[in-house]
Write a protein that holds these residues in place. Sequence first.
Motif, PDB file in Angstrom:
ATOM      1  N   LYS A 110      28.626 -45.388  -3.506  1.00 43.17           N
ATOM      2  CA  LYS A 110      28.941 -46.547  -4.413  1.00 43.17           C
ATOM      3  C   LYS A 110      28.022 -47.229  -5.092  1.00 43.17           C
ATOM      4  N   ILE A 111      27.259 -48.353  -4.345  1.00 44.66           N
ATOM      5  CA  ILE A 111      26.462 -49.447  -4.743  1.00 44.66           C
ATOM      6  C   ILE A 111      25.140 -48.476  -5.258  1.00 44.66           C
ATOM      7  N   ALA A 125      29.672 -52.048 -17.852  1.00 45.85           N
ATOM      8  CA  ALA A 125      30.962 -51.741 -17.116  1.00 45.85           C
ATOM      9  C   ALA A 125      30.330 -51.152 -15.758  1.00 45.85           C
ATOM     10  N   VAL A 126      29.217 -50.449 -15.590  1.00 47.71           N
ATOM     11  CA  VAL A 126      28.413 -50.026 -14.507  1.00 47.71           C
ATOM     12  C   VAL A 126      28.337 -51.589 -13.788  1.00 47.71           C
ATOM     13  N   ASP A 133      31.840 -53.717  -6.022  1.00 44.82           N
ATOM     14  CA  ASP A 133      31.487 -53.015  -4.688  1.00 44.82           C
ATOM     15  C   ASP A 133      30.920 -53.843  -3.886  1.00 44.82           C
ATOM     16  N   CYS A 134      30.174 -54.632  -4.331  1.00 43.76           N
ATOM     17  CA  CYS A 134      29.562 -55.976  -3.463  1.00 43.76           C
ATOM     18  C   CYS A 134      30.417 -56.625  -2.798  1.00 43.76           C
ATOM     19  N   ALA A 140      33.496 -56.644   4.236  1.00 43.33           N
ATOM     20  CA  ALA A 140      33.142 -56.030   5.609  1.00 43.33           C
ATOM     21  C   ALA A 140      32.168 -56.876   6.446  1.00 43.33           C
ATOM     22  N   LEU A 141      31.230 -57.612   5.751  1.00 39.94           N
ATOM     23  CA  LEU A 141      30.241 -58.394   6.678  1.00 39.94           C
ATOM     24  C   LEU A 141      31.057 -59.519   7.154  1.00 39.94           C
TER      25      LEU A 141
END
Length: 236
Positions: A110-111, A125-126, A133-134, A140-141
């Motif tokens: 993804k990233i 857009a990207v 995603d970040c 998660a962190l």
Amino acid sequence: MAMACHDQDVTLLSFWPSPFSMRVKLALLLKGIEHEDLPQDLGNKSKLLLESNPVHKKVPVLIHKGKPIAESAIIVHYIDEVWPGTSPLLPQDAFLRAQHRFWTDFFEKKISDSLDRFIRSNGAAVNEEFIQDCLLLEGALAELGDEEEGPFFGGASMSFLDVMLAPSAVWIPALEQVMGLKPTSQEQCPRLHKLFGAVTEHPSAKVALPQIEKLKEFTQARLVSDHHVWIAKASP
């Protein structure tokens, strides 16, 4: 800093701007593994590189006792398994190990992919996809990392996932300054900002990761060509 581990015939074939090469270099330094660095010219690939990685013909490659290992995540796994006693990278708990592998896979698919597409298209857009995603990685962190123990996924010390993410600490600012990438703000991703700040101050990372200014020069030079070697899937 880890104490030096003496082991015969450890050689790293690498390319300095490659984030994949940086990962392996960082893992070796964290473990204190003495090794020989053999930088590669990807425009004129050496016989050793072609023979060591005949399938992909790419860096990084770790050669240990004459046996080549390719692909950065696989190499870092190998390093952690062969030298388990010094600065272990993967957690002992099987569930946490699985989470490290999952989020490494997420980062790759993804990233890293969105950054590669941003370089090629410079599209808003990207960029937004990258930010979203970040934000997932920030979650998660917050879930896996103990902030009271330290800034990393591994707490006070770098873990496998920290090694996988570490090159972003220098590449994201370089792309921001050269290509206008809009990263997440400190308010959006406080834990990730703290992690990347800790990476840039870590003694091993200071050796393994190039200076942002050097990466900026590299990126600017590549803007006049069609070759984006630094993060393309051509050099995992």
